[in-house]
Enzyme design. Structure first.
Site, short mmCIF file in Angstrom:
data_model
loop_
_atom_site.label_atom_id
_atom_site.label_comp_id
_atom_site.label_asym_id
_atom_site.label_seq_id
_atom_site.Cartn_x
_atom_site.Cartn_y
_atom_site.Cartn_z
N GLU A 197 46.58 -25.52 8.87
CA GLU A 197 46.71 -24.78 10.18
C GLU A 197 48.07 -24.32 10.24
O GLU A 197 48.47 -23.31 10.73
CB GLU A 197 46.30 -25.80 11.37
CG GLU A 197 44.84 -26.05 11.46
CD GLU A 197 44.03 -24.88 11.84
OE1 GLU A 197 44.45 -23.77 12.06
OE2 GLU A 197 42.69 -25.19 11.52
N ASP A 237 44.87 -16.00 17.94
CA ASP A 237 44.07 -16.10 16.59
C ASP A 237 42.52 -15.96 17.09
O ASP A 237 41.82 -16.32 17.91
CB ASP A 237 44.03 -17.69 16.52
CG ASP A 237 43.22 -17.89 15.32
OD1 ASP A 237 42.92 -17.00 14.17
OD2 ASP A 237 42.50 -18.98 15.33
N LYS A 256 42.78 -24.56 20.31
CA LYS A 256 42.45 -23.82 21.26
C LYS A 256 42.13 -24.39 22.71
O LYS A 256 41.73 -25.59 22.66
CB LYS A 256 41.04 -22.75 20.80
CG LYS A 256 41.50 -21.77 19.74
CD LYS A 256 40.26 -20.97 19.40
CE LYS A 256 40.56 -20.09 18.24
NZ LYS A 256 41.46 -18.94 18.57
N TYR A 280 38.69 -26.16 23.01
CA TYR A 280 38.83 -27.45 22.07
C TYR A 280 39.44 -28.52 23.07
O TYR A 280 38.85 -29.52 22.94
CB TYR A 280 39.49 -27.18 20.94
CG TYR A 280 39.36 -28.17 19.79
CD1 TYR A 280 38.72 -27.69 18.74
CD2 TYR A 280 39.91 -29.17 19.90
CE1 TYR A 280 38.67 -28.56 17.36
CE2 TYR A 280 40.03 -30.20 18.77
CZ TYR A 280 39.19 -29.81 17.55
OH TYR A 280 39.18 -30.51 16.40
N ASP A 320 37.06 -29.96 25.66
CA ASP A 320 36.09 -30.46 25.06
C ASP A 320 36.55 -31.95 24.80
O ASP A 320 35.81 -32.74 24.68
CB ASP A 320 35.44 -29.62 23.93
CG ASP A 320 34.43 -28.71 24.44
OD1 ASP A 320 34.27 -28.47 25.66
OD2 ASP A 320 33.78 -28.16 23.53
N ASN A 338 37.36 -26.16 12.36
CA ASN A 338 37.55 -24.75 12.23
C ASN A 338 36.48 -24.11 12.95
O ASN A 338 36.89 -22.72 13.57
CB ASN A 338 37.37 -24.25 10.62
CG ASN A 338 37.55 -22.86 10.56
OD1 ASN A 338 36.65 -22.30 10.13
ND2 ASN A 338 38.69 -22.30 10.95
#
Length: 178
Positions: A74, A86, A98, A101, A104, A151
């Site tokens: 990364e 990105d 992100k 993410y 979550d 990913n």
């Protein structure tokens, strides 16, 4: 009971109540993952077979080695990388997380960029994210699955578009057993 699992369970239950008495923020999934891990350790000890140093790290579901490979792919583990665009949204920190993410994984530290740019917070966010999704992915608990989920999202381990990412992880020295 003073087993490692019992201690972790007490901590997660204490800090993870949402006011209604139920576990929130994906903590139930984390607790279930740890239960499976500790039950496996007990089997390993009872059978006098050494537990594999490469499969599951004692600090979390994803081993330190696998986490290091993800970090290297990364950002070359650059803690000062900051945020970059990105695929239409920001990815931040050494693991290039992100915002979705981060949400979550339970929104640790209360601020997306602060957490994603902090190695420890991002590391723990990934562990929480994997604990939340690996059981629903249909994929085995191994470095390949974790990398491809990192990913490609919750079902990334089944998405052929994440195979190239997995190949980059392998170039960093990781295998499915890492």
């Amino acid at each position: 009971e003073n087993s490692d699992y019992a201690i972790i369970a007490k901590v997660l239950i204490t800090v993870g109540k949402d006011g209604s008495g139920t576990l929130c923020c994906g903590l139930k999934e984390i607790l279930e993952s740890y239960k499976v891990e500790f039950e496996q350790r007990e089997v390993d000890v009872e059978s006098d077979e050494p537990a594999s140093d490469d499969s599951i790290d004692s600090n979390g579901l994803v081993s330190d080695k696998c986490m290091r490979c993800i970090c290297m792919v990364e950002s070359h583990c650059n803690n000062n990388i900051g945020c970059r665009m990105d695929v239409g949204s920001l990815s931040c920190g050494p693991f290039q997380i992100k915002k979705a993410y981060w949400i979550d994984c339970g929104q640790p530290k209360g601020d997306y960029k602060t957490c994603a740019n902090d190695y420890s917070c991002a590391y723990n966010c990934i562990q929480t994210y994997m604990a939340r999704y690996i059981g629903h992915s249909g994929c085995p608990k191994n470095c390949e699955s974790y990398a491809r989920i990192h990913n490609g999202g919750p079902r990334g381990c089944t998405n052929p578009n994440t195979i190239g990412y997995w190949n980059k992880i392998k170039q960093q020295g990781c295998t499915i057993y890492s």
